[in-house]
Write a protein that holds these residues in place. Sequence first.
Motif, PDB file in Angstrom:
ATOM      1  N   GLY A   1       0.813  -1.211   0.000  1.00 28.39           N
ATOM      2  CA  GLY A   1       0.000   0.000   0.000  1.00 28.39           C
ATOM      3  C   GLY A   1       0.840   1.252   0.000  1.00 28.39           C
ATOM      4  N   VAL A   2       0.264   2.329   0.482  1.00 24.72           N
ATOM      5  CA  VAL A   2       0.956   3.617   0.472  1.00 24.72           C
ATOM      6  C   VAL A   2       1.778   3.721   1.751  1.00 24.72           C
ATOM      7  N   PHE A   3       2.967   3.139   1.723  1.00 24.48           N
ATOM      8  CA  PHE A   3       3.869   3.194   2.864  1.00 24.48           C
ATOM      9  C   PHE A   3       5.133   3.939   2.473  1.00 24.48           C
ATOM     10  N   VAL A   4       5.556   4.834   3.316  1.00 22.19           N
ATOM     11  CA  VAL A   4       6.785   5.572   3.070  1.00 22.19           C
ATOM     12  C   VAL A   4       7.737   5.311   4.224  1.00 22.19           C
TER      13      VAL A   4
ATOM     14  N   GLU B   1      11.711   5.436   0.708  1.00 27.38           N
ATOM     15  CA  GLU B   1      11.220   4.274  -0.002  1.00 27.38           C
ATOM     16  C   GLU B   1       9.701   4.350  -0.016  1.00 27.38           C
ATOM     17  N   MET B   2       9.106   4.159  -1.189  1.00 29.92           N
ATOM     18  CA  MET B   2       7.654   4.168  -1.282  1.00 29.92           C
ATOM     19  C   MET B   2       7.185   2.953  -2.051  1.00 29.92           C
ATOM     20  N   SER B   3       6.158   2.283  -1.540  1.00 31.07           N
ATOM     21  CA  SER B   3       5.621   1.097  -2.183  1.00 31.07           C
ATOM     22  C   SER B   3       4.138   1.294  -2.431  1.00 31.07           C
ATOM     23  N   LEU B   4       3.687   0.901  -3.600  1.00 27.34           N
ATOM     24  CA  LEU B   4       2.294   1.112  -3.964  1.00 27.34           C
ATOM     25  C   LEU B   4       1.876   0.054  -4.977  1.00 27.34           C
ATOM     26  N   SER B   5       0.728  -0.583  -4.745  1.00 22.90           N
ATOM     27  CA  SER B   5       0.172  -1.488  -5.754  1.00 22.90           C
ATOM     28  C   SER B   5      -1.298  -1.169  -5.935  1.00 22.90           C
ATOM     29  N   ARG B   6      -1.739  -1.255  -7.181  1.00 21.68           N
ATOM     30  CA  ARG B   6      -3.073  -0.812  -7.568  1.00 21.68           C
ATOM     31  C   ARG B   6      -3.910  -1.989  -8.041  1.00 21.68           C
ATOM     32  N   LEU B   7      -5.192  -1.943  -7.749  1.00 23.17           N
ATOM     33  CA  LEU B   7      -6.097  -2.978  -8.210  1.00 23.17           C
ATOM     34  C   LEU B   7      -6.159  -2.942  -9.735  1.00 23.17           C
ATOM     35  N   PRO B   8      -5.807  -4.041 -10.416  1.00 22.58           N
ATOM     36  CA  PRO B   8      -5.732  -4.003 -11.888  1.00 22.58           C
ATOM     37  C   PRO B   8      -7.095  -3.760 -12.532  1.00 22.58           C
ATOM     38  N   ALA B   9      -7.118  -2.896 -13.527  1.00 23.61           N
ATOM     39  CA  ALA B   9      -8.352  -2.628 -14.270  1.00 23.61           C
ATOM     40  C   ALA B   9      -8.782  -3.825 -15.109  1.00 23.61           C
TER      41      ALA B   9
ATOM     42  N   GLU C   1      -7.096   6.265  -6.155  1.00 28.65           N
ATOM     43  CA  GLU C   1      -5.720   6.147  -6.635  1.00 28.65           C
ATOM     44  C   GLU C   1      -5.247   4.691  -6.663  1.00 28.65           C
ATOM     45  N   LEU C   2      -5.861   3.836  -5.838  1.00 28.04           N
ATOM     46  CA  LEU C   2      -5.513   2.418  -5.825  1.00 28.04           C
ATOM     47  C   LEU C   2      -6.507   1.584  -6.622  1.00 28.04           C
ATOM     48  N   GLY C   3      -7.423   2.242  -7.354  1.00 25.58           N
ATOM     49  CA  GLY C   3      -8.314   1.547  -8.273  1.00 25.58           C
ATOM     50  C   GLY C   3      -9.580   0.984  -7.666  1.00 25.58           C
ATOM     51  N   PHE C   4      -9.875   1.299  -6.413  1.00 24.01           N
ATOM     52  CA  PHE C   4     -11.040   0.687  -5.775  1.00 24.01           C
ATOM     53  C   PHE C   4     -12.363   1.333  -6.194  1.00 24.01           C
ATOM     54  N   ASP C   5     -12.321   2.410  -6.944  1.00 21.41           N
ATOM     55  CA  ASP C   5     -13.551   3.025  -7.436  1.00 21.41           C
ATOM     56  C   ASP C   5     -14.015   2.420  -8.758  1.00 21.41           C
ATOM     57  N   SER C   6     -13.258   1.481  -9.304  1.00 14.52           N
ATOM     58  CA  SER C   6     -13.574   0.911 -10.613  1.00 14.52           C
ATOM     59  C   SER C   6     -14.943   0.229 -10.596  1.00 14.52           C
ATOM     60  N   GLY C   7     -15.782   0.563 -11.574  1.00 16.93           N
ATOM     61  CA  GLY C   7     -17.087  -0.068 -11.716  1.00 16.93           C
ATOM     62  C   GLY C   7     -18.212   0.611 -10.974  1.00 16.93           C
TER      63      GLY C   7
END
Length: 386
Positions: free
Chosen positions: A103-106, A121-129, A157-163
């Motif tokens: 997730g959004v960790f710094v 260091e920043m890590s981020l993963s997004r829900l694939p469309a 920003e992480l794609g959870f609004d898709s649909g």
Amino acid sequence: MRLWSRVRSLALIAVFASAGCTDAPNERAPHAGIDVVIVLIDTLRPDHLGFYGHERETAPFLAERALNAALFDRAYSTSSWTAPATASLFTGLYPKRHGVVAGVFVEENKLGKNSMPVSLEMSLSRLPATIPGIASLLGETGYRTYGIATNTHISPELGFDSGFDRFAYLRKATVEEVGATLREWAPGMLASPGPTFLYLHLNDVHGPYKRHAPWYQEKSDLLRDEISAYDSGISYLDAGLQKIATELDWNDDTLFVVVSDHGEEFREHGGIHHRGGLHQELTRVLLMISGPGIKAQRITTDVSLIDVLPTTLELAGIDLPLGRDGVSLVPLLAGDPPSTDFTDRVLFAHRLEKAKRFGDETWAAIRGRWKLIDGVKGTELFDLDN
């Protein structure tokens, strides 16, 4: 004088009619299909609910709804933090398959001169469309889809609004603030001639814990005081959820699913909150399902968050896409004895540890009474019945 009397009488009638409309409960317009409501209570561990064995009832509204619901005593998350667990609920896939593992960790490394960080260091993963989630799958069949999230990790920003036809990210909003937004949406939702889907992601139980009156009781012991504050957050959320249910007319014809994404640790294994690991206090979750044709019962079969999607789709009369990890719980909801598909099943959980251990992974596997955890603390085998 007659004209004035008539005007005054009409005005009084209008006032009384208006007052009557205000007091009258909202009612859902007649429509085809079943409305679906999924409420995710972030960080709620079920053993802090009275109807799951807590010493007192912290959620009387949910307890009342539970009387006519199927309660799962052995429901498990796919992780011990929000983003991967919620992505599993949305997609019916394990974290390594949907890809949301960071997730959004710094992380700030050691400070250099002038107190400036040497590097970040920043890590981020997004829900694939490319993976249709629950909102998309319901929307494709005519559902109007609505969602509100209050946790940073469930943002657009992480794609959870898709649909979703309408999605609001209300950062750190309370259940009362969520209710205010829903009151704005209510006319369209209640008047819809077709079925609606509503997803609520509520964060009131998540730390840092607020002391909610009148439920919070101060304790002299620091840990017990934190637990008291945690429990008061459950009660505060429950009261707000009851108001929302009344305003949106969540009746017996509504498919109503209440779930948590993960639990919380209070020093059971030396830690606090949910900063790492996959022990029971972190991975056992609430799962309660009620609606038309669902038998009130307690179910002791092992189930997972990945099962929410296939179950919801089947109850709504929609086919599940191929290749999902979850299975439909409809046979269990009907009261059928669990088949070997359930009794021989192994459930998994995964965590990519954060902070100073980017890349370190912890895995858990559960089958009946046995739970294996393999990760940064080594390998452990637990007998859950002892």
